[in-house]
Design an enzyme around this catalytic site. Structure first.
Site, mmCIF file in Angstrom:
data_model
loop_
_atom_site.group_PDB
_atom_site.id
_atom_site.type_symbol
_atom_site.label_atom_id
_atom_site.label_comp_id
_atom_site.label_asym_id
_atom_site.label_seq_id
_atom_site.Cartn_x
_atom_site.Cartn_y
_atom_site.Cartn_z
ATOM 1 N N TYR A 1 43.706 67.349 56.748
ATOM 2 C CA TYR A 1 44.095 68.051 57.977
ATOM 3 C C TYR A 1 43.803 69.542 57.809
ATOM 4 C CZ TYR A 1 46.586 63.846 59.557
ATOM 5 O OH TYR A 1 46.908 62.577 59.973
ATOM 6 N N PHE B 1 45.737 60.808 56.191
ATOM 7 C CA PHE B 1 46.612 60.546 57.348
ATOM 8 C C PHE B 1 48.036 61.062 57.171
ATOM 9 C CE2 PHE B 1 43.338 57.201 57.694
ATOM 10 C CZ PHE B 1 42.852 57.496 58.952
ATOM 11 N N ASP C 1 38.643 63.607 55.940
ATOM 12 C CA ASP C 1 38.905 64.804 55.135
ATOM 13 C C ASP C 1 40.294 65.318 55.478
ATOM 14 O OD1 ASP C 1 38.284 65.798 57.665
ATOM 15 O OD2 ASP C 1 37.250 67.560 56.907
ATOM 16 N N HIS D 1 38.726 54.075 64.421
ATOM 17 C CA HIS D 1 39.608 55.125 63.899
ATOM 18 C C HIS D 1 40.812 55.305 64.824
ATOM 19 C CE1 HIS D 1 40.928 59.100 62.508
ATOM 20 N NE2 HIS D 1 40.232 58.863 61.416
#
Length: 363
Positions: free
Chosen positions: A205, A216, A203, A326
């Site tokens: 930032y 990202f 989701d 991740h």
């Protein structure tokens, strides 16, 4: 002389009173209390039709009194109950509509639910108008694109309209990221017909100025997050010619065919995954399904457990799935994040006769 109502006076008025003021100015009367007040203040400042306080038309004069003889004759006719002579000239009033739970208006804390009742026929019209306006405004950047066509049926579904209404309501209470204009940025920047690689994120930032609709990625001028810093290190060690830039904006990738899609497209400030249950997961699942159906030979980067849940939607016989942990330091067991997906993706694209992705970024 017109009477101008102050903001404080308007706040003390109940919703039906506010709507009556708007009707007298021939303005739209649907919406929440705050919207009605804003509309009234704006109308007064622009001099739109003066307040009803002094410009309301005076009531019609009472009907003239009948002579005593005529009144006595009418009374005798009524008492005799002669159906052929009795004429009912009064128009029956419609019975009040009983409000069910589904039809009831939301109580916003400013008064009882009775304060928000509309005239019969107004409620459904206003709700439909607000719902359609919200959906149309939010998806407008997509409607003319390939995604707009591909997702046209999705936009009509109730669950999607519920998402938009939920997020818009949240924006009135708390800071939501990214800004409304950037929620669908990943789809806008990477048309469905140009997608080569898909990077799945979780989701947006959660801090000011970071999120801009690409997983990202952060906007220029914002400190590079730890996860993206580790991605840069992996690129530097595997992709020839890659130099770590002084920013965290990955928009250049989006324009080169890399769809950077989060599973959840909005978030509350400071609260990760706060919108995970509002319907976004269903929407992005359907985005992946439609994308996989319309295209062949796509390459999916699934980093971490949340992203890997999307793997069940992808036909591995028609597409390529590359999985690894991740990049977040919290998900790492220590040491650098090891990932060669960027190089592997270009090898696959070369085998397909497609142009590889240029992973380098401007300084």
């Amino acid at each position: 002389m017109s009477v101008l109502l102050t903001e404080q006076a308007l706040k003390k008025m109940k919703v039906p009173e506010l709507k009556q003021e708007l009707k007298l100015r021939k303005l739209k009367v649907s919406g929440k209390k705050e919207e009605l007040i804003t509309r009234l203040l704006t109308a007064q400042s622009e001099g739109v039709i003066p307040s009803a306080a002094e410009d309301e038309p005076s009531p019609p004069p009472p009907p003239p009194k009948q002579p005593a003889a005529a009144a006595s004759q009418q009374k005798r006719k009524a008492d005799s109950k002669e159906p052929l002579q009795k004429v009912d000239t009064k128009k029956k009033k419609p019975e009040p509509k009983q409000e069910s739970e589904e039809d009831s208006d939301e109580d916003d804390g400013e008064g009882s639910k009775d304060d928000y009742k509309e005239e019969e026929g107004d409620i459904e019209e206003d709700e439909d108008e607000e719902e359609d306006d919200a959906s149309d405004e939010d998806i407008k950047p997509l409607t003319a694109s390939g995604w707009g066509i591909a997702l046209a049926e999705e936009f009509k579904k109730k669950y999607f309209k519920d998402i938009i209404q939920f997020v818009n309501a949240e924006r009135k209470k708390i800071q939501i990221y990214p800004p409304k204009s950037l929620v669908f940025n990943a789809l806008i920047l990477t048309p469905i017909e140009q997608v080569k690689v898909v990077i799945m994120g979780q989701d947006p930032y959660i801090q000011e100025g970071q999120a801009h609709g690409l997983c990202f990625s952060v906007q220029r001028g914002v400190t590079v997050p730890a996860s993206l810093g580790r991605i840069y290190k992996a690129l530097e060690s595997t992709v020839p010619g890659f130099k770590i830039p002084n920013h965290g904006c990955l928009q250049e990738w989006a324009c080169r065919g890399v769809l950077m899609l989060n599973a959840v497209l909005t978030v509350r400030k400071g609260k990760s995954n706060s919108h995970k249950d509002c319907g976004w997961v269903e929407f992005t699942d359907n985005v992946i399904k439609i994308l996989c159906k319309q295209r062949k030979g796509l390459i999916f980067f699934l980093w971490g457990k949340d992203a890997q849940k999307k793997g069940k939607l992808i036909n591995a016989k028609e597409h390529f799935v590359l999985s690894c942990p991740h990049p977040s330091p919290m998900a790492a067991s220590g040491g650098p994040w090891v990932c060669d997906h960027f190089v592997k993706a270009n090898e696959i694209l070369n085998q397909q006769g497609k142009t590889p992705i240029d992973w380098t970024l401007s300084p």
